[in-house]
Design a protein around this motif. Sequence first.
Motif, PDB file in Angstrom:
ATOM      1  N   ALA A 101       0.820  -1.053  -0.016  1.00  0.00           N
ATOM      2  CA  ALA A 101      -0.001  -0.137   0.083  1.00  0.00           C
ATOM      3  C   ALA A 101       0.892   1.203   0.055  1.00  0.00           C
ATOM      4  O   ALA A 101       1.751   1.272   0.581  1.00  0.00           O
ATOM      5  CB  ALA A 101      -0.836  -0.021   1.504  1.00  0.00           C
ATOM      6  N   SER A 105       0.354   2.229   6.804  1.00  0.00           N
ATOM      7  CA  SER A 105      -0.710   1.605   7.440  1.00  0.00           C
ATOM      8  C   SER A 105      -0.560   1.113   8.995  1.00  0.00           C
ATOM      9  O   SER A 105       0.635   0.779   9.020  1.00  0.00           O
ATOM     10  CB  SER A 105      -1.024   0.263   6.488  1.00  0.00           C
ATOM     11  OG  SER A 105      -2.095  -0.520   7.111  1.00  0.00           O
ATOM     12  N   GLN A 110      -2.887  -5.525   6.308  1.00  0.00           N
ATOM     13  CA  GLN A 110      -2.499  -4.723   5.146  1.00  0.00           C
ATOM     14  C   GLN A 110      -0.958  -4.893   4.787  1.00  0.00           C
ATOM     15  O   GLN A 110      -0.413  -4.274   3.799  1.00  0.00           O
ATOM     16  CB  GLN A 110      -2.906  -3.189   5.247  1.00  0.00           C
ATOM     17  CG  GLN A 110      -4.345  -3.085   5.247  1.00  0.00           C
ATOM     18  CD  GLN A 110      -4.639  -1.309   5.214  1.00  0.00           C
ATOM     19  OE1 GLN A 110      -3.884  -0.888   5.728  1.00  0.00           O
ATOM     20  NE2 GLN A 110      -6.006  -1.105   4.843  1.00  0.00           N
TER      21      GLN A 110
END
Length: 124
Positions: A101, A105, A110
């Motif tokens: 990502a 995060s 994730q």
Amino acid sequence: QVRLVESGGGLVQAGGALRLSCAASTRTVRNYSMGWFRQAPGKEREFVAAVSWNGARTAYADSVKGRFTISREYASNTVYLQLSDLKPEDTAVYYCAASTAVLVSTVKKQYDYWGQGTQVTVSS
């Protein structure tokens, strides 16, 4: 495949400091956000700190804010976690993780790649 290897853990007295390192096997991680999590015996793995792919953004758990600092060194594909003013409740296995990502995060799921962990023990 990204391999992450943590080091730098150990036994330290309360009030002391340690620097954890996380070395990645590939420079691909330069495009990933990186995080540190920890897991104490009998507890869930929890977020500690994270840094964005470009180093511009960081995030910290409230329990470590002002005491821990995350940073990254692109030349060596390494992420660091400086631990200061350590407390017995910081005792845990600390894990490095990489997320594809773009944004920072704080959420475990994730993160796509994980290291094996390094033990930090803080004595009172």
